[in-house]
Design a protein around this motif. Structure first.
Motif, mmCIF file in Angstrom:
data_model
loop_
_atom_site.group_PDB
_atom_site.id
_atom_site.type_symbol
_atom_site.label_atom_id
_atom_site.label_comp_id
_atom_site.label_asym_id
_atom_site.label_seq_id
_atom_site.Cartn_x
_atom_site.Cartn_y
_atom_site.Cartn_z
ATOM 1 N N GLU A 1 0.831 -1.213 0.000
ATOM 2 C CA GLU A 1 0.000 0.000 0.000
ATOM 3 C C GLU A 1 0.863 1.260 0.000
ATOM 4 O O GLU A 1 0.582 2.233 -0.716
ATOM 5 C CB GLU A 1 -0.911 -0.003 1.228
ATOM 6 C CG GLU A 1 -1.827 1.203 1.310
ATOM 7 C CD GLU A 1 -2.657 1.204 2.574
ATOM 8 O OE1 GLU A 1 -3.238 2.261 2.902
ATOM 9 O OE2 GLU A 1 -2.716 0.153 3.247
ATOM 10 N N ALA A 2 1.929 1.249 0.779
ATOM 11 C CA ALA A 2 2.806 2.420 0.859
ATOM 12 C C ALA A 2 3.541 2.655 -0.463
ATOM 13 O O ALA A 2 3.720 3.797 -0.885
ATOM 14 C CB ALA A 2 3.810 2.241 1.994
ATOM 15 N N VAL A 3 3.962 1.574 -1.122
ATOM 16 C CA VAL A 3 4.635 1.711 -2.412
ATOM 17 C C VAL A 3 3.697 2.326 -3.439
ATOM 18 O O VAL A 3 4.093 3.180 -4.246
ATOM 19 C CB VAL A 3 5.167 0.349 -2.896
ATOM 20 C CG1 VAL A 3 5.641 0.439 -4.347
ATOM 21 C CG2 VAL A 3 6.302 -0.118 -2.003
ATOM 22 N N ARG A 4 2.457 1.905 -3.433
ATOM 23 C CA ARG A 4 1.474 2.482 -4.365
ATOM 24 C C ARG A 4 1.293 3.978 -4.120
ATOM 25 O O ARG A 4 1.074 4.754 -5.044
ATOM 26 C CB ARG A 4 0.132 1.778 -4.197
ATOM 27 C CG ARG A 4 0.098 0.355 -4.752
ATOM 28 C CD ARG A 4 -1.209 -0.322 -4.411
ATOM 29 N NE ARG A 4 -1.252 -1.700 -4.909
ATOM 30 C CZ ARG A 4 -2.147 -2.599 -4.528
ATOM 31 N NH1 ARG A 4 -3.084 -2.260 -3.636
ATOM 32 N NH2 ARG A 4 -2.124 -3.816 -5.028
ATOM 33 N N GLU A 5 1.436 4.355 -2.861
ATOM 34 C CA GLU A 5 1.205 5.760 -2.493
ATOM 35 C C GLU A 5 2.329 6.673 -2.975
ATOM 36 O O GLU A 5 2.074 7.761 -3.497
ATOM 37 C CB GLU A 5 1.068 5.858 -0.966
ATOM 38 C CG GLU A 5 0.835 7.259 -0.450
ATOM 39 C CD GLU A 5 0.796 7.313 1.068
ATOM 40 O OE1 GLU A 5 0.895 8.427 1.618
ATOM 41 O OE2 GLU A 5 0.668 6.246 1.701
ATOM 42 N N VAL A 6 3.588 6.262 -2.831
ATOM 43 C CA VAL A 6 4.696 7.181 -3.114
ATOM 44 C C VAL A 6 5.810 6.565 -3.961
ATOM 45 O O VAL A 6 6.859 7.184 -4.113
ATOM 46 C CB VAL A 6 5.322 7.684 -1.795
ATOM 47 C CG1 VAL A 6 4.357 8.531 -1.015
ATOM 48 C CG2 VAL A 6 5.820 6.506 -0.947
ATOM 49 N N GLY A 7 5.581 5.406 -4.539
ATOM 50 C CA GLY A 7 6.650 4.644 -5.171
ATOM 51 C C GLY A 7 7.520 5.384 -6.158
ATOM 52 O O GLY A 7 8.713 5.566 -5.940
ATOM 53 N N PHE A 8 6.973 5.846 -7.309
ATOM 54 C CA PHE A 8 7.794 6.418 -8.371
ATOM 55 C C PHE A 8 8.502 7.700 -7.927
ATOM 56 O O PHE A 8 9.694 7.878 -8.163
ATOM 57 C CB PHE A 8 6.935 6.694 -9.608
ATOM 58 C CG PHE A 8 7.729 7.198 -10.769
ATOM 59 C CD1 PHE A 8 8.548 6.346 -11.492
ATOM 60 C CD2 PHE A 8 7.669 8.535 -11.134
ATOM 61 C CE1 PHE A 8 9.297 6.810 -12.562
ATOM 62 C CE2 PHE A 8 8.413 9.012 -12.200
ATOM 63 C CZ PHE A 8 9.226 8.142 -12.926
ATOM 64 N N GLY A 9 7.757 8.586 -7.293
ATOM 65 C CA GLY A 9 8.366 9.835 -6.830
ATOM 66 C C GLY A 9 9.487 9.588 -5.849
ATOM 67 O O GLY A 9 10.519 10.270 -5.868
ATOM 68 N N LEU A 10 9.307 8.572 -4.989
ATOM 69 C CA LEU A 10 10.332 8.246 -4.007
ATOM 70 C C LEU A 10 11.595 7.697 -4.675
ATOM 71 O O LEU A 10 12.714 8.010 -4.269
ATOM 72 C CB LEU A 10 9.776 7.215 -3.014
ATOM 73 C CG LEU A 10 10.494 7.052 -1.678
ATOM 74 C CD1 LEU A 10 10.492 8.359 -0.911
ATOM 75 C CD2 LEU A 10 9.831 5.962 -0.858
ATOM 76 N N LEU A 11 11.416 6.889 -5.719
ATOM 77 C CA LEU A 11 12.567 6.359 -6.446
ATOM 78 C C LEU A 11 13.401 7.480 -7.059
ATOM 79 O O LEU A 11 14.637 7.474 -6.979
ATOM 80 C CB LEU A 11 12.098 5.402 -7.542
ATOM 81 C CG LEU A 11 11.643 4.008 -7.081
ATOM 82 C CD1 LEU A 11 11.027 3.246 -8.248
ATOM 83 C CD2 LEU A 11 12.819 3.229 -6.517
ATOM 84 N N ILE A 12 12.734 8.454 -7.697
ATOM 85 C CA ILE A 12 13.447 9.577 -8.304
ATOM 86 C C ILE A 12 14.159 10.399 -7.231
ATOM 87 O O ILE A 12 15.315 10.807 -7.390
ATOM 88 C CB ILE A 12 12.476 10.472 -9.101
ATOM 89 C CG1 ILE A 12 11.827 9.671 -10.227
ATOM 90 C CG2 ILE A 12 13.208 11.683 -9.667
ATOM 91 C CD1 ILE A 12 12.803 9.067 -11.204
ATOM 92 N N ALA A 13 13.457 10.630 -6.107
ATOM 93 C CA ALA A 13 14.081 11.381 -5.007
ATOM 94 C C ALA A 13 15.308 10.650 -4.487
ATOM 95 O O ALA A 13 16.324 11.263 -4.133
ATOM 96 C CB ALA A 13 13.069 11.596 -3.890
ATOM 97 N N GLY A 14 15.251 9.305 -4.436
ATOM 98 C CA GLY A 14 16.387 8.522 -3.973
ATOM 99 C C GLY A 14 17.611 8.703 -4.852
ATOM 100 O O GLY A 14 18.746 8.734 -4.361
ATOM 101 N N VAL A 15 17.395 8.828 -6.160
ATOM 102 C CA VAL A 15 18.505 9.071 -7.080
ATOM 103 C C VAL A 15 19.199 10.389 -6.730
ATOM 104 O O VAL A 15 20.432 10.480 -6.705
ATOM 105 C CB VAL A 15 18.003 9.094 -8.541
ATOM 106 C CG1 VAL A 15 19.119 9.535 -9.490
ATOM 107 C CG2 VAL A 15 17.479 7.717 -8.940
ATOM 108 N N PHE A 16 18.399 11.416 -6.441
ATOM 109 C CA PHE A 16 18.971 12.716 -6.084
ATOM 110 C C PHE A 16 19.731 12.640 -4.757
ATOM 111 O O PHE A 16 20.818 13.216 -4.616
ATOM 112 C CB PHE A 16 17.875 13.785 -5.998
ATOM 113 C CG PHE A 16 17.474 14.329 -7.334
ATOM 114 C CD1 PHE A 16 18.152 15.400 -7.895
ATOM 115 C CD2 PHE A 16 16.433 13.772 -8.049
ATOM 116 C CE1 PHE A 16 17.796 15.913 -9.128
ATOM 117 C CE2 PHE A 16 16.055 14.269 -9.286
ATOM 118 C CZ PHE A 16 16.746 15.343 -9.839
ATOM 119 N N VAL A 17 19.167 11.943 -3.783
ATOM 120 C CA VAL A 17 19.825 11.838 -2.471
ATOM 121 C C VAL A 17 21.161 11.115 -2.598
ATOM 122 O O VAL A 17 22.122 11.431 -1.880
ATOM 123 C CB VAL A 17 18.905 11.120 -1.459
ATOM 124 C CG1 VAL A 17 19.652 10.803 -0.170
ATOM 125 C CG2 VAL A 17 17.693 11.977 -1.153
#
Length: 564
Positions: free
Chosen positions: A472-488
């Motif tokens: 459920e959490a992955v569905r909520e923020v998955g793609f945006g979180l992946l892109i943010a992780g690349v920046f971090v």
């Protein structure tokens, strides 16, 4: 037994569920592709999340905290000697990178989390996964538990940490490896192999091609006959040893007739003497082999030899180069076989400098090695004894300080936290031991148990907690979180690269090593060493990694503070 039966069993026996997670975590972590693997800690996180998909396993917060506090003390104890020691030469720029990169990662994670509207849990997991610093999961979880929020909301945020960490970890690891071996060298326009050769030359190291044995071989003692007319006849022991210019050859004792004599510096050598010469094997073979006759003399060669690991802490040794130390009287008859720094092997050359907290291996005669060890620091004897008094009291004192020390923000007291307090306690005890090596002795095996098993079990429990809400959490923020992780992952690396090269003027290879150390990514260092064909980048890594460990681990707490 079906899935339902297994789920019921694990829910009824959560202690056994944790051991299942540990076993699966270490099993997953052992697999590698071209040198890269998840490792046991991230493996345990994924194992916990997997089991959490079909079983809601209750996890004891007390057990989880005990394991994490042991880990934090162990990591602080390990890096303490380096964290608070003055590092000279190339060390200071490496330390700067070890500070700049973690602080930039914290800022990047907070900015990305605010743009995406993430809660403190997702933000902390974004940070821990993007920097591959799993200990930040624990410090963030404790900080969240201290927030003045309903328990259900705090539990949800803690589960979000594991979700975000699992999503961001893979690129977090690959990103640092690519930066160290591909992107960084391309931006700097360097050939890492050529840079390694230049750096080895600077430190006086001889490059060894693949398949060639190390030149730093064990020492041997052999017996040689001084024949009439030999150059050594009529010379004192001290003068004879000085004849081998550029080499270290020592006369340990000699036979004259039926008598065995101690090789005092003023003793004059005579024809017919049989001398026991100590040197590295290649020196004895290549230098003396063609010029002197070797003889068999078991009684003369019956000299007690010793190989001893020594913890470096002596003022006469810290900061001095191998070449300088080799000329000191205390080094007579003693040879350096290896240097370990932060658990990694450091290449040995004439200009390699010893640092406080290094573990060096000395070889030679027992008398000489014991004397040199007393000056260098403290001999490491094989022992399984742990100073549990200091261990227990230090964790208690650190946790107590962590709950008392804090700041008031908007009428809310934000404590340093027991986890950060324990980390600082370990740091302080480790530093004290660097000054007094016999104090607070904890064997390496015990530290390894605390830091490896403790963290893997803790993170596995977090995974069990997050498992039921993962999808459920992955569905909520998955793609945006992946892109943010690349920046971090990449933004701190780019900033560290440009500051290190164009502001601090670091050697490019040491800079790449420092970038991997600042994000505590040993796999990136290994990849850089493989590509350069040299281990020398470890000198940059070891300067940065203690600061990376401390600041990234504490970053979990800071992220929660800033997001709350």
């Amino acid at each position: 037994m079906g899935i339902g039966d297994l789920a019921h069993f694990l829910e009824k026996h959560p202690d056994l569920a944790v051991f299942l997670v540990l076993g699966l975590g270490y099993f997953i972590g052992q697999f590698k592709f071209r040198g890269f693997g998840l490792g046991p800690v991230t493996g345990a996180l994924f194992a916990g999340i997997l089991i959490g998909q079909f079983a809601e396993v209750p996890v004891s917060e007390v057990a989880r905290s005990i394991l994490f506090l042991l880990f934090l003390f162990g990591i602080g104890y390990s890096v303490g000697p380096k964290f608070l020691s003055a590092v000279k030469g190339d060390g200071l720029p490496g330390i700067a990178i070890g500070i700049i990169v973690p602080l930039t990662a914290i800022a990047t994670a907070v900015i990305a989390a605010r743009i995406l509207g993430l809660d403190a849990g997702f933000a902390a997991g974004l940070f821990s996964g993007g920097t591959t610093e799993s200990p930040a999961i624990g410090t963030a979880a404790e900080a969240i538990r201290a927030l003045p929020l309903p328990k259900e909301q705090r539990d949800q945020m803690i589960s979000h940490i594991a979700v975000a960490d699992a999503l961001c970890y893979l690129f977090g690891a690959l990103g640092v490896i690519l930066m160290s071996t591909v992107i960084g060298p391309a931006i700097l326009r360097i050939d890492v192999a050529a840079e390694a050769r230049k750096l080895e030359e600077k430190y006086g190291m001889t490059h060894k091609r693949a398949g060639i044995a190390s030149a730093w071989r064990p020492v041997e003692i052999r017996a040689y006959l001084i024949e009439p007319g030999a150059l050594l006849v009529g010379k004192t022991v001290a003068a004879a040893e000085a004849l081998a210019e550029g080499q270290r050859i020592f006369i340990e004792r000699l036979r004259r007739g039926d008598a065995l004599l101690e090789a005092k510096p003023e003793l004059v050598l005579e024809a017919g003497d049989v001398v026991a010469l100590e040197a590295r094997r290649e020196v004895l073979i290549e230098l003396l082999g063609p010029n002197m006759r070797e003889v068999e003399d078991k009684e003369l060669l019956d000299i007690a030899a010793l190989s001893l690991d020594v913890y470096v802490a002596g003022r006469e040794v810290v900061g001095r180069s191998v070449a300088e130390l080799a000329q000191s009287p205390a080094a007579r008859g003693v040879f350096l076989r290896g240097i370990l720094r932060s658990g990694l092997e450091v290449p040995i050359g004439p200009e390699t400098r010893l640092e406080r907290g290094d573990i060096i291996t000395l070889i030679g005669t027992e008398k000489n090695v014991e004397a040199a060890a007393a000056i260098a620091g403290a001999a490491i004897r094989q022992s399984d004894a742990t100073d549990y008094v200091t261990l227990g009291l230090a964790i208690f004192a650190g946790g107590l300080i962590g709950t008392v020390v804090g700041v008031d923000v908007a009428g809310v007291h934000i404590a340093l936290s027991t986890s950060v307090g324990t980390l600082l306690a370990g740091l302080f005890i480790g530093w004290l031991r660097s000054r007094r090596p016999q104090f607070a002795r904890i064997p390496d095996a015990a530290i390894a148990m605390m830091t490896s098993l403790g963290l893997a079990a803790f993170v596995g429990m977090i995974g069990l907690h997050a498992g039921p809400v993962f999808v459920e959490a992955v569905r909520e923020v998955g793609f945006g979180l992946l892109i943010a992780g690349v920046f971090v992952t990449l933004v701190p690396q780019f900033i560290g690269l440009f500051i290190g090269r164009y502001v601090l003027r670091m050697n490019p290879l040491l800079l790449l090593g420092a970038l991997s150390g600042a994000q505590t990514m040993t796999a990136a260092l290994a990849a850089l060493q493989e590509k350069s064909g040299s281990p020398i980048a470890v000198l940059g890594y070891t300067a940065a990694v203690p600061f990376g460990h401390i600041l990234l681990t504490s970053g979990g707490t800071v992220i929660v503070w800033l997001m709350s």
